[in-house]
Design a protein around this motif. Structure first.
Motif, PDB file in Angstrom:
ATOM      1  N   ALA A 101       6.182   0.211   8.459  1.00 37.68           N
ATOM      2  CA  ALA A 101       7.090   0.052   9.601  1.00 37.68           C
ATOM      3  C   ALA A 101       6.952   1.195  10.599  1.00 37.68           C
ATOM      4  O   ALA A 101       7.117   0.999  11.808  1.00 37.68           O
ATOM      5  N   GLU A 102       6.616   2.397  10.093  1.00 36.64           N
ATOM      6  CA  GLU A 102       6.455   3.568  10.951  1.00 36.64           C
ATOM      7  C   GLU A 102       5.033   3.691  11.495  1.00 36.64           C
ATOM      8  O   GLU A 102       4.686   4.689  12.128  1.00 36.64           O
ATOM      9  N   ASN A 103       4.214   2.667  11.235  1.00 44.21           N
ATOM     10  CA  ASN A 103       2.833   2.628  11.738  1.00 44.21           C
ATOM     11  C   ASN A 103       1.975   3.785  11.244  1.00 44.21           C
ATOM     12  O   ASN A 103       1.160   4.346  11.996  1.00 44.21           O
ATOM     13  N   ALA A 104       2.156   4.168   9.984  1.00 47.86           N
ATOM     14  CA  ALA A 104       1.219   5.122   9.387  1.00 47.86           C
ATOM     15  C   ALA A 104      -0.184   4.523   9.475  1.00 47.86           C
ATOM     16  O   ALA A 104      -0.360   3.314   9.319  1.00 47.86           O
ATOM     17  N   ASP A 105      -1.178   5.354   9.724  1.00 47.42           N
ATOM     18  CA  ASP A 105      -2.530   4.837   9.889  1.00 47.42           C
ATOM     19  C   ASP A 105      -3.103   4.296   8.578  1.00 47.42           C
ATOM     20  O   ASP A 105      -3.770   3.260   8.565  1.00 47.42           O
ATOM     21  N   VAL A 106      -2.837   5.011   7.474  1.00 45.54           N
ATOM     22  CA  VAL A 106      -3.417   4.638   6.181  1.00 45.54           C
ATOM     23  C   VAL A 106      -2.392   4.880   5.079  1.00 45.54           C
ATOM     24  O   VAL A 106      -1.637   5.858   5.135  1.00 45.54           O
ATOM     25  N   ILE A 107      -2.361   4.003   4.089  1.00 43.49           N
ATOM     26  CA  ILE A 107      -1.636   4.257   2.847  1.00 43.49           C
ATOM     27  C   ILE A 107      -2.665   4.426   1.734  1.00 43.49           C
ATOM     28  O   ILE A 107      -3.530   3.570   1.539  1.00 43.49           O
ATOM     29  N   PHE A 108      -2.562   5.550   1.022  1.00 42.26           N
ATOM     30  CA  PHE A 108      -3.368   5.797  -0.174  1.00 42.26           C
ATOM     31  C   PHE A 108      -2.447   5.605  -1.375  1.00 42.26           C
ATOM     32  O   PHE A 108      -1.397   6.242  -1.461  1.00 42.26           O
ATOM     33  N   ALA A 109      -2.835   4.725  -2.288  1.00 44.86           N
ATOM     34  CA  ALA A 109      -1.963   4.401  -3.423  1.00 44.86           C
ATOM     35  C   ALA A 109      -2.716   4.571  -4.738  1.00 44.86           C
ATOM     36  O   ALA A 109      -3.728   3.910  -4.971  1.00 44.86           O
ATOM     37  N   GLY A 110      -2.217   5.479  -5.578  1.00 46.71           N
ATOM     38  CA  GLY A 110      -2.814   5.715  -6.895  1.00 46.71           C
ATOM     39  C   GLY A 110      -1.736   5.925  -7.936  1.00 46.71           C
ATOM     40  O   GLY A 110      -0.583   5.531  -7.744  1.00 46.71           O
ATOM     41  N   ALA A 111      -2.098   6.584  -9.053  1.00 43.37           N
ATOM     42  CA  ALA A 111      -1.178   6.778 -10.190  1.00 43.37           C
ATOM     43  C   ALA A 111      -0.628   5.434 -10.650  1.00 43.37           C
ATOM     44  O   ALA A 111       0.569   5.238 -10.820  1.00 43.37           O
ATOM     45  N   GLY A 112      -1.540   4.493 -10.842  1.00 42.98           N
ATOM     46  CA  GLY A 112      -1.220   3.115 -11.190  1.00 42.98           C
ATOM     47  C   GLY A 112      -2.036   2.177 -10.323  1.00 42.98           C
ATOM     48  O   GLY A 112      -2.689   2.622  -9.360  1.00 42.98           O
ATOM     49  N   LEU A 113      -2.038   0.915 -10.645  1.00 33.66           N
ATOM     50  CA  LEU A 113      -2.821  -0.064  -9.894  1.00 33.66           C
ATOM     51  C   LEU A 113      -1.942  -0.746  -8.845  1.00 33.66           C
ATOM     52  O   LEU A 113      -1.013  -1.471  -9.192  1.00 33.66           O
ATOM     53  N   PRO A 114      -2.225  -0.552  -7.558  1.00 29.18           N
ATOM     54  CA  PRO A 114      -1.410  -1.151  -6.491  1.00 29.18           C
ATOM     55  C   PRO A 114      -1.811  -2.600  -6.220  1.00 29.18           C
ATOM     56  O   PRO A 114      -2.310  -2.940  -5.146  1.00 29.18           O
ATOM     57  N   LEU A 115      -1.591  -3.463  -7.195  1.00 25.76           N
ATOM     58  CA  LEU A 115      -2.122  -4.826  -7.125  1.00 25.76           C
ATOM     59  C   LEU A 115      -1.454  -5.677  -6.051  1.00 25.76           C
ATOM     60  O   LEU A 115      -2.040  -6.665  -5.592  1.00 25.76           O
ATOM     61  N   ASP A 116      -0.238  -5.319  -5.639  1.00 23.39           N
ATOM     62  CA  ASP A 116       0.459  -6.135  -4.642  1.00 23.39           C
ATOM     63  C   ASP A 116       0.555  -5.450  -3.281  1.00 23.39           C
ATOM     64  O   ASP A 116       1.300  -5.891  -2.408  1.00 23.39           O
ATOM     65  N   LEU A 117      -0.196  -4.391  -3.067  1.00 22.01           N
ATOM     66  CA  LEU A 117      -0.059  -3.601  -1.845  1.00 22.01           C
ATOM     67  C   LEU A 117      -0.206  -4.426  -0.557  1.00 22.01           C
ATOM     68  O   LEU A 117       0.589  -4.259   0.380  1.00 22.01           O
ATOM     69  N   PRO A 118      -1.173  -5.350  -0.463  1.00 24.84           N
ATOM     70  CA  PRO A 118      -1.302  -6.112   0.795  1.00 24.84           C
ATOM     71  C   PRO A 118      -0.103  -7.014   1.094  1.00 24.84           C
ATOM     72  O   PRO A 118       0.059  -7.440   2.244  1.00 24.84           O
TER      73      PRO A 118
END
Length: 356
Positions: A101-118
């Motif tokens: 919502a804040e228009n961050a350019d990139v999200i990096f997701a780890g420490a687990g599998l971000p299977l639903d991120l999209p």
């Protein structure tokens, strides 16, 4: 050093600053790295502790803190700003939605599998999505799940090897096993990325224990498009942690870097110290859990509160916390500016090319 793209964002200097919490990489460090052409990354972990003045509970303050950190970074840079959000966080979903919502350019997701991120993207979202993995199997699984369920493929993949600081996606006996070395993992994940080349170009970013320009050259030579570096940016003027925290990096030696067991349920790499020794002696048992910040943490079985320990350390209270650090973090000998760090890396990189 060639530039590369994460989604629509050109990364002019192929260096991503690793997300470091709690309170180590915020808008100050992230904007400084972004201004040098790399990707500056704000850690979303524990932001509720950093904004106690905001009304509401800990989770409310986390959201407010993330909004504020993104706003402050935008005031300081026009470069690429990313947000690191651990899948293990209890408020992972809310933090991801806020970053988008804040228009961050990139999200990096780890420490687990971000299977639903999209699933959190909207039609007009501007945020690119990058999972952090520690194996080709995890990279393949994420690509397949995202593609099949959302028609989306990662905008890049970060592969974090066992020499990284903080939480590690490896069993304890795998950390020193050459079969799991980053040099082995990068080519394997490059092959996974190439298998989707007819649908999308997915750059691979090498991470974990990378500390010199020669290291950068080595991993670019193995097929990586860029590298992620964390520890090298802690002893900088712009790092958001306290001077006392930075001093740990400058004054420690190789013998001080050790593997610990985190309450999150994963091994981690950190500098040894009084707090870690007290934990081993059973003197840091938490009496309650006011934050409920980690999905897998049960305070009745936990040896200490990790979010409070990391916060205390970043604020300079090393008697009540400790510093996560990569395997080569002890190599720091002074506090420099981010610009000086980047210039050293570039000089090392170009001097190393002759021997590659």
């Amino acid at each position: 050093m060639k530039s590369f793209f994460i989604g629509k964002y050109e990364i002019k200097l192929p260096v991503i600053q690793g997300g470091m919490g709690v309170g180590v990489s915020l808008n100050g460090l992230a904007s400084a790295v972004a201004n040098e052409g790399g990707v500056g990354v704000i850690s979303a972990a524990g932001l509720g502790l950093l904004y106690p003045e905001y009304k509401g509970n800990y989770m409310d303050r986390c959201i407010y803190g993330l909004q504020e950190e993104i706003r402050k970074a935008r005031e300081k840079t026009r470069g690429v700003i990313g947000i690191n959000v651990m899948v293990a966080l209890s408020n992972f979903t809310d933090l991801v939605k806020t970053a988008i919502a804040e228009n961050a350019d990139v999200i990096f997701a780890g420490a687990g599998l971000p299977l639903d991120l999209p699933s959190f993207l909207k039609r007009d979202s501007k945020t690119s999505l990058v999972p952090i993995v520690s194996s080709a199997r995890a990279a393949r699984l994420i690509c397949e799940k995202w593609n099949n369920n959302y028609g989306y493929l990662p905008d890049a993949i970060v592969v974090e090897g066992p020499k990284a600081g903080g939480h590690l996606g490896f069993k304890k006996d795998q950390i020193e096993d050459d079969s799991y070395a980053l040099e082995r993992l990068v080519p394997e994940i490059v092959e996974v990325a190439k298998s989707y080349a007819d649908r999308k170009e997915i750059p691979v970013v090498a991470a974990g224990g990378i500390s010199t320009g020669q290291d950068i050259a080595k991993f670019l030579n193995l097929g990586a498009a860029g590298v992620q570096m964390g520890s090298i940016f802690v002893p900088t003027e712009e790092c958001d942690a306290s001077y006392e925290f930075k001093k740990v990096y400058i004054e420690s030696g190789e013998q001080d870097v050790r593997i610990i067991q985190s309450p999150v349920g994963m091994p981690g790499r950190a500098f040894d110290g009084e707090f870690i020794r007290n934990v081993a002696a059973g003197r840091e048992k938490p009496r309650a859990c006011p934050f409920h910040c980690i999905k897998t943490c049960d305070y009745t079985k936990s040896p200490y509160c990790i979010i409070k320990a990391l916060y205390n350390a970043a604020k300079g209270n090393l008697k009540k916390g400790y510093a996560f650090a990569g395997k080569n973090a002890y190599m720091a000998d002074k506090i420099s500016s981010v610009k000086e760090v980047m210039e050293r890396l570039k000089a090392d990189f170009f001097s190393s090319k002759a021997v590659l």
